[in-house]
Design an enzyme around this catalytic site. Sequence first.
Site, mmCIF file in Angstrom:
data_model
loop_
_atom_site.group_PDB
_atom_site.id
_atom_site.type_symbol
_atom_site.label_atom_id
_atom_site.label_comp_id
_atom_site.label_asym_id
_atom_site.label_seq_id
_atom_site.Cartn_x
_atom_site.Cartn_y
_atom_site.Cartn_z
ATOM 1 C CE1 TYR A 58 -2.202 -1.379 5.462
ATOM 2 C CE2 TYR A 58 -2.077 -0.781 8.121
ATOM 3 C CZ TYR A 58 -1.761 -0.752 6.557
ATOM 4 O OH TYR A 58 0.313 -1.011 6.547
ATOM 5 C CG HIS A 143 -0.062 4.472 3.179
ATOM 6 N ND1 HIS A 143 -1.344 3.589 3.773
ATOM 7 C CD2 HIS A 143 0.718 3.258 3.447
ATOM 8 C CE1 HIS A 143 -1.146 2.374 3.619
ATOM 9 N NE2 HIS A 143 0.332 2.054 3.809
#
Length: 332
Positions: A58, A143
């Site tokens: 992010y 992830h």
Amino acid sequence: MSPAGRPLGPGTVTVSELAFGAAGIGNLFTPVTDEQAREAVDAAWDSGVRYFDTAPHYGLGLSERRLGQALRDRPRGEYTISTKVGRLLRPTPGRPGDDLADGFAVPATHERVWDFSAAGVRRSIEDSLERLGLDRIDIAYLHDPDHHADQALTEAYPELERLRAEGLLGAIGVGMNQAELPARFVRETDLDTVLLAGRYSLLDQGGLTELLPLAAEHGVGVVIGGVFNSGLLADPKPGATFDYAAAPEDVLSRALRLKEVCERHGVPLRAAALRFPFGHPAVTSVLVGTRNATEVRDAAAMLRRHVPDALWAELKERELLPSGVPTPKEER
């Protein structure tokens, strides 16, 4: 909204009913200032949120740095932080341009390198600890291991177990936008939690086929993300997005019908979308991506809204929800 301290899986980690998704303060799609990011985290805290989720992905580490800074003066024992492994950030000195091709309005100072090796996982955790300014991480998610399943199972997961034994982690999870591979992880490992994005919502109950029953059987706590399906269930209208693309006409029509039924019961669609996942016993928390204080306060207010049993009954009667889907019980 229920208080903080909901157990997540079999370990000692707890989370709040509403979780703060920190991709937005990593400049997802559009820039956010440092002040706006701090105000968003402060608003979450003031609203009772005690679970904060981030990732190196992010904003090329920006989300982790901002979140760590915003929580630095909060009592460490009063909040839970999760981050993710699988993408290492490699510096690219002198590289021009931005990261918008990957969705983030930040300078392209690094590149992401997929790495689910044991060494890569340890390096990822060490880097995240430095960016967050912490000495331990409460939850580490594998992830998006969609194309790296075997390595994630045989190398990454065992390394996370070692890191947990060393006290650097509190819990281990997998975070994905699909339900099938997380079910394999639940069957083959001792995961504590699954972060399931977009696959258990008013529009998509794919997680109910196998993953959620399996998680309940194994005592794995499930965090649900993407309850608005990337925006459609927040504000259904022509041009709205569903799973990050323009919503097909039939899906938009279904969302508008959901909204109509909700309004007939005096409930905003956003409130029903946030409350719906808690009908399943495996679901512990709902994660909402927010980028400013206004969005945070709205999510908290929507989750506090009363949702009557009659609303769920009508949605099933009109075949907008399958008859067998578990729905929350009205709080009296």
